[in-house]
Design an enzyme around this catalytic site. Structure first.
Site, PDB file in Angstrom:
ATOM      1  N   THR A 169      32.507   0.336 -22.013  1.00 41.52           N
ATOM      2  CA  THR A 169      33.365   0.638 -23.165  1.00 41.52           C
ATOM      3  C   THR A 169      34.719  -0.060 -23.036  1.00 41.52           C
ATOM      4  OG1 THR A 169      32.244   2.748 -23.446  1.00 41.52           O
ATOM      5  CG2 THR A 169      34.366   2.520 -24.522  1.00 41.52           C
ATOM      6  N   GLY A 170      35.229  -0.150 -21.824  1.00 42.72           N
ATOM      7  CA  GLY A 170      36.513  -0.840 -21.607  1.00 42.72           C
ATOM      8  C   GLY A 170      36.458  -2.281 -22.105  1.00 42.72           C
TER       9      GLY A 170
ATOM     10  N   GLU B 193      41.427   2.030 -17.141  1.00 46.99           N
ATOM     11  CA  GLU B 193      41.033   2.628 -15.853  1.00 46.99           C
ATOM     12  C   GLU B 193      39.551   2.905 -15.976  1.00 46.99           C
ATOM     13  OE1 GLU B 193      39.890   4.620 -13.233  1.00 46.99           O
ATOM     14  OE2 GLU B 193      41.110   6.351 -13.765  1.00 46.99           O
TER      15      GLU B 193
ATOM     16  N   GLY C  61      37.514   5.424 -18.735  1.00 44.86           N
ATOM     17  CA  GLY C  61      36.098   5.615 -19.043  1.00 44.86           C
ATOM     18  C   GLY C  61      35.277   4.511 -18.416  1.00 44.86           C
ATOM     19  N   SER C  62      34.151   4.208 -19.046  1.00 49.19           N
ATOM     20  CA  SER C  62      33.210   3.271 -18.427  1.00 49.19           C
ATOM     21  C   SER C  62      33.674   1.818 -18.590  1.00 49.19           C
ATOM     22  CB  SER C  62      31.827   3.437 -19.061  1.00 49.19           C
ATOM     23  OG  SER C  62      31.884   3.081 -20.425  1.00 49.19           O
ATOM     24  N   THR C  63      33.220   0.974 -17.684  1.00 50.13           N
ATOM     25  CA  THR C  63      33.551  -0.456 -17.746  1.00 50.13           C
ATOM     26  C   THR C  63      32.974  -1.068 -19.030  1.00 50.13           C
ATOM     27  OG1 THR C  63      33.583  -0.559 -15.350  1.00 50.13           O
ATOM     28  CG2 THR C  63      33.310  -2.649 -16.490  1.00 50.13           C
TER      29      THR C  63
ATOM     30  N   CYS D 113      36.272   9.199 -11.141  1.00 53.25           N
ATOM     31  CA  CYS D 113      36.213   7.742 -10.996  1.00 53.25           C
ATOM     32  C   CYS D 113      36.399   7.339  -9.544  1.00 53.25           C
ATOM     33  CB  CYS D 113      37.219   7.072 -11.913  1.00 53.25           C
ATOM     34  SG  CYS D 113      38.853   7.791 -11.838  1.00 53.25           S
TER      35      CYS D 113
HETATM   36  P1  NDP Z   1      32.586   6.070 -22.203  1.00 53.49           P
HETATM   37  O1  NDP Z   1      33.346   4.956 -21.623  1.00 53.49           O
HETATM   38  O2  NDP Z   1      31.572   5.762 -23.214  1.00 53.49           O
HETATM   39  O3  NDP Z   1      33.568   7.177 -22.830  1.00 53.49           O
HETATM   40  C1  NDP Z   1      34.963   7.251 -22.600  1.00 53.49           C
HETATM   41  C2  NDP Z   1      35.704   7.425 -23.932  1.00 53.49           C
HETATM   42  O4  NDP Z   1      35.523   6.266 -24.748  1.00 53.49           O
HETATM   43  C3  NDP Z   1      35.190   8.595 -24.758  1.00 53.49           C
HETATM   44  O5  NDP Z   1      36.269   9.186 -25.456  1.00 53.49           O
HETATM   45  C4  NDP Z   1      34.239   7.905 -25.706  1.00 53.49           C
HETATM   46  O6  NDP Z   1      33.958   8.658 -26.842  1.00 53.49           O
HETATM   47  C5  NDP Z   1      35.031   6.654 -26.027  1.00 53.49           C
HETATM   48  N1  NDP Z   1      34.242   5.563 -26.600  1.00 53.49           N
HETATM   49  C6  NDP Z   1      32.911   5.382 -26.613  1.00 53.49           C
HETATM   50  N2  NDP Z   1      32.594   4.216 -27.222  1.00 53.49           N
HETATM   51  C7  NDP Z   1      33.766   3.647 -27.609  1.00 53.49           C
HETATM   52  C8  NDP Z   1      34.119   2.426 -28.268  1.00 53.49           C
HETATM   53  N3  NDP Z   1      33.197   1.531 -28.651  1.00 53.49           N
HETATM   54  N4  NDP Z   1      35.427   2.165 -28.468  1.00 53.49           N
HETATM   55  C9  NDP Z   1      36.385   3.019 -28.062  1.00 53.49           C
HETATM   56  N5  NDP Z   1      36.114   4.196 -27.439  1.00 53.49           N
HETATM   57  C10 NDP Z   1      34.825   4.501 -27.205  1.00 53.49           C
HETATM   58  O7  NDP Z   1      31.959   6.862 -21.032  1.00 53.49           O
HETATM   59  P2  NDP Z   1      30.555   7.603 -21.047  1.00 53.49           P
HETATM   60  O8  NDP Z   1      30.687   8.915 -21.656  1.00 53.49           O
HETATM   61  O9  NDP Z   1      29.497   6.680 -21.581  1.00 53.49           O
HETATM   62  O10 NDP Z   1      30.330   7.765 -19.517  1.00 53.49           O
HETATM   63  C11 NDP Z   1      29.448   6.896 -18.875  1.00 53.49           C
HETATM   64  C12 NDP Z   1      30.037   6.325 -17.615  1.00 53.49           C
HETATM   65  O11 NDP Z   1      31.445   6.077 -17.727  1.00 53.49           O
HETATM   66  C13 NDP Z   1      29.944   7.246 -16.430  1.00 53.49           C
HETATM   67  O12 NDP Z   1      28.666   7.176 -15.870  1.00 53.49           O
HETATM   68  C14 NDP Z   1      30.991   6.647 -15.537  1.00 53.49           C
HETATM   69  O13 NDP Z   1      30.459   5.533 -14.888  1.00 53.49           O
HETATM   70  C15 NDP Z   1      32.047   6.182 -16.469  1.00 53.49           C
HETATM   71  N6  NDP Z   1      33.146   7.111 -16.603  1.00 53.49           N
HETATM   72  C16 NDP Z   1      34.251   6.858 -15.875  1.00 53.49           C
HETATM   73  C17 NDP Z   1      35.304   7.725 -15.948  1.00 53.49           C
HETATM   74  C18 NDP Z   1      36.538   7.512 -15.187  1.00 53.49           C
HETATM   75  O14 NDP Z   1      37.280   8.467 -14.952  1.00 53.49           O
HETATM   76  N7  NDP Z   1      36.857   6.266 -14.816  1.00 53.49           N
HETATM   77  C19 NDP Z   1      35.239   8.939 -16.762  1.00 53.49           C
HETATM   78  C20 NDP Z   1      34.021   9.099 -17.513  1.00 53.49           C
HETATM   79  C21 NDP Z   1      33.022   8.187 -17.422  1.00 53.49           C
HETATM   80  P3  NDP Z   1      32.770   9.741 -26.813  1.00 53.49           P
HETATM   81  O15 NDP Z   1      32.675  10.343 -25.456  1.00 53.49           O
HETATM   82  O16 NDP Z   1      33.209  10.705 -27.830  1.00 53.49           O
HETATM   83  O17 NDP Z   1      31.540   8.968 -27.155  1.00 53.49           O
END
Ligand code: NDP
Length: 474
Positions: free
Chosen positions: A228-229, A246, A224-226, A280
């Protein structure tokens, strides 16, 4: 509207709260799922913890057979799962260059079988008259997998299968935007796996945060996003959980002087725009030499105007909508900023009127590093094409970014391209290709694109801890 289940300890759980899932092509709900409460997170972790000793004790051959059965279950249910993926993500059933729901299923099946077959044998470091020294790989315990909305099922498979192969049990949290195909897969998996080995809890960031703080989880694998990571890393510190992260990418591609523009333009377009740029490791910044800049821009703009955008359930569609309104807003903001700050919009440039979260495929010329569209990850169908005059400058511009997931170099001189590629600060570099991952080659980011790798034996090792066994012989 059908409700898809949340599975804990082999059973569907009714939490009394449901969430409607939107089809982004229509902006309308098409399915519902239960939403987890804090006690459901605890129950899922407890179920995974309870299942761990017996699962760890199964032989490699038994686990491998069950994982191959999961691959067979994916294959047997392909049409249903493809339909759910298209409805929840918006991605076409086939899509541009066949990158669509079919590929998501095909990739999930391939990754399952290849990962199931990966060896995990002890390594012998020394074996002589003094001592025998062996290195064993042991499972970690309970792994939490947190997945995003862009490739929900395939990324879940990337997390789950190596975790299970190594002998761990799993609690999975899909994105609340796209939980449906994943929930259905976990339901199907219960016919193969013992109860508690694979559990799913559905909810938003609060549920992800509860998992990353949970004292009874040993590892988090997150895509997911940096932003949240980083939060997950903070939360994981309290119990020193292992992490594979990742994260975002802002991958650069460099077209070297003399490249065959007609030959590479459709490939460049495909690697930047498949899945609407929501991958990504899509190509997100393209650096082109002065001598070919105008020709590349013209070709890419022509392809952007020709590509068929629509509902992914229509077999003619090549690109669908953005997956959610927030992401459509990100892309719209970056396009407006580019237009206001010296960028020339060669195609598209705006959201499409009417239903759904559609944005016109957009090529932007005239920007360089320092512009938001170049410096920030757009994660959508908009590509900045940046002019350079010498290769050293292009390498410096490509590396001038906090992300470091992938990169690519495009040239008919393969040796030169490889030399340039090795100077890019990224976890994977492709020559005349971009973003093409495979289940036996490690993939992961450097700099702020992540920690650790996935895939192949390097990726599998991240789901284990090492135990060194030294047996003295005299
Ligand atoms: P997030 O990083 O927020 O979401 C990824 C996962 O993390 C989802 O299951 C989300 O839940 C979960 N999450 C959200 N907040 C928390 C937390 N505090 N602790 C643990 N888990 C959490 O991605 P976004 O939806 O905000 O996407 C935004 C950006 O992320 C995109 O613009 C892109 O830059 C990047 N991204 C990168 C991806 C990749 O493949 N590397 C994939 C998707 C996004 P929920 O969605 O239910 O809120």
């Amino acid at each position: 509207m059908k409700t898809y289940p949340m599975t804990i300890d082999g059973k569907s759980v009714d939490t009394g709260r449901t969430l409607e899932i939107i089809n982004p092509a229509l902006g309308q709900p098409f399915a519902a799922v239960p939403v987890a409460r804090p006690q459901d997170v605890d129950a899922a972790v407890a179920a995974a913890r309870k299942a761990f000793p017996a699962w760890r004790a199964t032989s490699a051959a038994e686990r491998q057979a069950m994982l191959h059965a999961l691959g067979a279950a994916l294959e047997a249910n392909m049409p249903e799962l493809m339909d759910l993926i298209t409805r929840e993500t918006g991605k076409p059933l086939q899509g541009l260059n066949n990158v669509g729901a079919g590929m998501e299923l095909g990739g999930s099946i391939a990754w399952t079988h290849v990962t199931a077959d990966l060896p995990l044998e002890p390594e012998v470091i020394q074996d002589n008259e003094q001592a025998r020294v062996e290195v064993h790989r042991k499972p970690l315990g309970v792994v939490a997998s947190i997945t995003p909305w862009n490739w929900p099922l395939m990324i879940a498979i990337w997390h789950i299968i190596p975790a299970l192969r190594a002998g761990n049990t799993v609690v999975l949290k899909p994105s609340e935007y796209t939980p449906v195909a994943t929930a259905r897969f976990v339901e199907l998996a219960q016919a193969v796996l013992p109860p508690g080995v694979l559990n799913v809890v559905i909810g938003g960031g609060d549920i992800g945060a509860a998992l990353s703080q949970h004292p009874d989880i040993n590892k988090i694998v997150f895509t997911g996003s940096t932003r949240t990571g980083k939060r997950i890393m903070e939360n994981a510190a309290a119990s020193l959980k292992r992490l594979t992260l990742e994260l975002g990418g802002n991958d650069a591609g460099i077209v070297l002087p003399g490249a065959d523009v007609q030959a590479i333009a459709p490939k460049l377009f495909g690697v930047a725009f498949h899945n609407n740029g929501q991958t990504c490791a899509c190509l997100k910044r393209l650096y082109v030499h002065d001598s070919q800049y105008d020709a590349v821009c013209t070709e890419l703009a022509r392809l952007a105007k020709e590509v068929r955008v629509g509902d992914g359930l229509d077999p003619a569609t090549e690109l669908g909508p953005l997956q959610n309104r927030a992401q459509l807003d990100v892309v719209s903001t970056l396009a407006a900023d580019a237009a206001a700050n010296g960028g020339t919009i060669l195609s598209g440039g705006k959201a499409r009127a009417g239903q759904g979260y559609f944005f016109e495929p957009t090529i932007v010329a005239g920007l360089s590093n320092g512009a938001r569209l170049v410096d920030e990850e757009q994660f959508g169908p908009i590509l900045p094409v940046i002019r350079y005059s010498d290769v050293e400058q292009a390498i410096a511009l490509a590396n001038d970014n906090p992300n470091g997931l992938g990169g690519s170099v495009w040239s008919s001189d393969l040796a030169l391209a490889a030399e340039v590629g090795k100077r890019l600060e990224c976890g994977t570099v492709w020559i005349n290709e971009h973003g093409a991952v495979q289940p036996d080659a490690p993939f992961g980011g450097v700099k702020q694109s992540g920690i650790g790798v996935e895939f192949g034996h390097h990726g599998l090792a991240e789901f284990t801890s090492i135990q060194t066994v030294k047996i003295m012989k005299n």
